[in-house]
Enzyme design. Structure first.
Site, mmCIF file in Angstrom:
data_model
loop_
_atom_site.group_PDB
_atom_site.id
_atom_site.type_symbol
_atom_site.label_atom_id
_atom_site.label_comp_id
_atom_site.label_asym_id
_atom_site.label_seq_id
_atom_site.Cartn_x
_atom_site.Cartn_y
_atom_site.Cartn_z
ATOM 1 N N ASP A 131 0.935 -1.187 0.150
ATOM 2 C CA ASP A 131 -0.207 -0.109 -0.003
ATOM 3 C C ASP A 131 1.001 1.255 -0.097
ATOM 4 O O ASP A 131 2.167 1.126 0.030
ATOM 5 C CB ASP A 131 -0.898 0.035 1.260
ATOM 6 C CG ASP A 131 -2.150 0.880 0.932
ATOM 7 O OD1 ASP A 131 -2.072 1.700 0.231
ATOM 8 O OD2 ASP A 131 -3.201 0.534 1.429
HETATM 9 C C1 NOJ Z 1 -3.846 4.029 0.162
HETATM 10 C C2 NOJ Z 1 -5.168 3.039 0.122
HETATM 11 O O1 NOJ Z 1 -4.935 2.524 1.310
HETATM 12 C C3 NOJ Z 1 -5.384 2.104 -0.992
HETATM 13 O O2 NOJ Z 1 -6.565 1.449 -0.906
HETATM 14 C C4 NOJ Z 1 -5.305 2.640 -2.236
HETATM 15 O O3 NOJ Z 1 -5.008 1.827 -3.241
HETATM 16 C C5 NOJ Z 1 -3.898 3.498 -2.486
HETATM 17 N N1 NOJ Z 1 -3.765 4.575 -1.333
HETATM 18 C C6 NOJ Z 1 -3.504 4.382 -3.508
HETATM 19 O O4 NOJ Z 1 -4.292 5.322 -3.742
#
Ligand code: NOJ
Length: 710
Positions: A261
């Site tokens: 993430d």
């Molecule tokens: C953080 C989020 O937790 C995740 O779900 C997302 O895909 C990423 N950022 C990218 O934006």
């Protein structure tokens, strides 16, 4: 897997291996690097072959321009993988995932994902960070809006449907976009509903309840997985080789790519799990994270780490191979650019809008219609007051994660009332309140308007920014100013009040449910919000949504879910001295404008051997005046086991559309897969003993039968 698919995979693998064999260490590391912005420095890195993927790149021209740098200027010309959060639509916004789950309509979920993928791919996005398969029992958590609710069976099927939709094949026979099952694992279990917080759960909860939805998406063929921000039982998910290697790869045989993430590899430092950026990169690679989202630690440190510990080279090669495989599988080498002949559509194509409307109306749950006020009709309701802050709010109707949705595309409730109800009845609008703040004189004006009308339709709820990532609440109630609006409408007028809830989480609004003349749960429905609501409120569409989550009476009841354990002291005392034990509405619940009657529950056999399956059926009849769709639900309880079982577990559902007076026999097959449990050593087994079987309209009602397993 089909033979031809296998040979396709092998062919991609050998092409990826061949390419890998020509790469320098720096180029290999480059493939593991993903950036969430693209300025001068990143462009230079792309030209040097040091970036494998980007997110947050907007527009086909931009994608083509950056892709050209990768393909034409870097030594090996490896195309970039462009990813983004295409969660519940791209330009056409579909209902939020929690609402989609309320439709219990897997075909609709698949179609929505397919359309989202087509629209995204037309702008060069070939990878979506969806579906989110984090099962949750936590409505305070803002990301419940992105989830498919509390149930393991429904969530597993939903994850699979979305993966199939996103990865449906394009005209060249490649997946339209790669899906990414996230956030592996356990992110929906954050303490106190606080996003990013600790998750701590037993191995049993992990394996029985939390892991299966991710597996559902993976078994449907998801090409990628995202590791979670959160820690699980003391180890950050992004640093957990137990999750990412032992379970994901060894047990489940996942061969696709794992992305972290956003900066979650670097965040291993703040978890207190890595000493510094270099150590975080080492731990990320060891754990099995193939691509580093945005933190830059792989770019900065993998080279020296591999030089220092040559055994890491093997792990790096495996990671790069998996990334290249995804690029080959998507056909990026054949077709890195978006066609100039495929500009983004000027508006929403009619068939996308029609699907969005259909999916939205199927997601609406009729919770209460005690007075029989709904559906609206031209005779009784000649003058309609539309009230409430969300009735003409384009932006918030789309819900969280609708970054490519455009306000001007949205049909609000007020738009739809004017164009669709306006020709038959007089419709007037008064907001009455803001979402979080009162409007001076607003309630008085709303009360005056309601007094002059035959009915008041009051749209209340949450803004999109009250749900989604890091938008958690301590209390899952309606904002006070909106509850006051409803109270005054009820107390100061004799006009019937229909409350339409537009929200991203279940709201504990007991007073409203007791006093309103009808309550409709509409969630955040997306682009076609108003049309879908007009369809349901007028009865053109008979409501068929069913709750994918339990709605509590009070925030203090959380966690509250239908498939709880019986405990050793069931019903000996009240759970709380200040609140009824029962939920406001149970899982699976939802009304219709017609009445469905269940009878003739049949078990093909009352006893089976543990290796056998049994068919169970029930007759469902439409006993009311309108055609409608029922979601017939099958639950079981294993009465005595070597490990304790929930009081009910959903094991099947079917949607049946019945004309007035029509009956249909609905059958389910219960196989060992549904009847089994994980024993004390987590071995899957079907144990001899008695099972209760229910088929009914929701988790608290149904005809009961008994099955003996020998
Ligand atoms: C953080 C989020 O937790 C995740 O779900 C997302 O895909 C990423 N950022 C990218 O934006």
């Amino acid at each position: 897997m089909e033979k031809s698919e296998k040979s396709g995979l092998e062919q991609w693998r050998s092409r990826a291996e061949e390419l890998l064999g020509t790469m320098t260490l720096a180029e290999k590391i480059g493939q593991t690097v993903q950036y969430g912005r693209c300025e001068e420095r990143e462009r230079e890195l792309i030209a040097e072959g040091k970036v494998g993927s980007l997110l947050n790149v907007h527009g086909a021209d931009k994608v083509n321009e950056l892709q050209r740098i990768a393909v034409e200027r870097s030594r090996l010309g490896i195309p970039l993988l462009i990813g983004d959060d295409v969660i519940h639509g791209f330009r056409t916004i579909f209902p939020i995932p929690l609402a989609e789950a309320a439709s219990w309509d897997l075909d609709a979920m698949e179609k929505n994902a397919c359309i989202a993928a087509i629209e995204a791919a037309a702008e060069g996005i070939r990878w979506t960070f969806a579906p989110m398969a984090d099962l949750t029992r936590e409505p305070r958590w803002g990301r419940i809006a992105e989830s498919t609710g509390e149930d393991v069976y429904l969530s597993s099927l939903a994850a699979a449907a979305k993966v199939r939709g996103f990865q449906s094949l394009n005209a060249e026979g490649f997946p339209t976009v790669a899906a990414c099952v996230k956030h592996f694992a356990g992110y929906g279990w954050v303490e106190g509903g606080r996003d990013y917080d600790t998750t701590d759960m037993s191995e049993r909860t992990l394996r029985e309840t939390v892991l299966p939805p991710y597996l559902g998406g993976i078994q449907a063929g998801a090409l990628t997985v995202m590791s979670a921000f959160s820690e699980l039982n003391g180890v950050p998910a992004t640093g957990s080789s137990y999750l990412l290697r032992d379970i994901l790869r060894e047990e489940w045989g996942f061969t696709g790519m794992v992305v972290s993430d956003w900066e979650s590899i670097e965040e291993l430092i703040y978890h207190g799990y890595a000493e510094d950026r270099r150590d975080s990169a080492r731990r990320g690679l060891l754990a099995g994270v193939d691509m580093d989202m945005h933190s830059g630690v792989y770019l900065e440190h993998l080279e020296s780490l591999v030089e220092e510990s040559p055994e890491l080279m093997k792990l790096l090669d495996e990671a790069v191979l998996r990334i290249l495989m995804v690029k080959f599988q998507l056909g990026l080498f054949e077709r890195p650019y978006v066609d100039a002949g495929e500009p983004p559509a000027a508006g929403i194509p009619a068939e996308h809008a029609e699907q969005a409307r259909d999916s939205a109306r199927k997601s609406i749950v009729l919770l209460q219609n005690d007075s029989g006020i709904l559906p609206l009709d031209d005779e009784r309701h000649r003058k309609i007051a539309l009230i409430g802050p969300l009735a003409d709010d384009r932006h918030n109707s789309m819900g969280c994660w609708a970054w490519k949705g455009r306000d001007e595309d949205v049909v609000t409730v007020w738009d739809a009332f004017q164009s669709e109800i306006g020709p038959h009845a007089e419709v007037c609008y008064e907001p009455g309140s803001g979402i979080n703040e009162a409007i001076p004189g607003g309630i008085d004006r709303a009360v005056e308007l309601a007094k002059q009308c035959d009915v008041a339709v009051v749209t209340v709820g949450e803004s999109e920014a009250m749900t989604g990532e890091h938008y958690n609440v301590a209390s899952i109630t309606l904002p006070a100013c909106q509850e006051r609006l409803i109270r005054e409408l009820k107390e100061k007028t004799a006009t019937p009040v229909i409350v339409v809830l537009m929200n991203g989480r279940p709201l504990a609004t007991e007073w409203v449910h007791r006093h309103a003349d009808a309550v409709v749960e509409a969630w955040h429905l997306g682009t076609m919000t108003g049309s879908a609501l007009a369809d349901v409120l007028t009865g053109r569409h008979n409501p068929s949504g069913r709750l994918p989550v339990t709605i509590p009476r009070s925030t203090g009841q959380i966690p509250i879910y239908y498939n709880r354990k019986n405990t050793g002291r069931p019903h000996l005392y009240e759970d709380y001295i200040d609140c009824d034990d029962s939920p406001l509405y149970p899982f699976g619940y939802g009304l219709s404008y017609t009445t469905f009657h269940y009878d003739d529950l049949q078990l093909e056999r009352s006893a089976i051997h543990r290796d056998e399956s049994v068919s169970v059926s029930v007759r469902v009849s439409n006993a009311g005046p309108r055609a409608g769709e029922e979601t017939v639900q099958l639950y079981i309880r294993d009465l005595v086991g070597s490990t304790t079982r929930p009081v009910k577990e959903l094991k099947g559902f079917r949607k049946v559309f019945l004309q007035p007076g029509e009956s249909r026999t609905v059958s389910f097959e219960l196989t060992p897969a549904e009847l089994g449990l994980l024993d004390e050593q987590f071995r899957f087994k079907v144990e001899p003993g008695k099972f209760h079987i229910w088929i009914g309209p929701h988790s608290e009602e149904g005809l009961q039968g008994e099955l003996t397993v020998t």
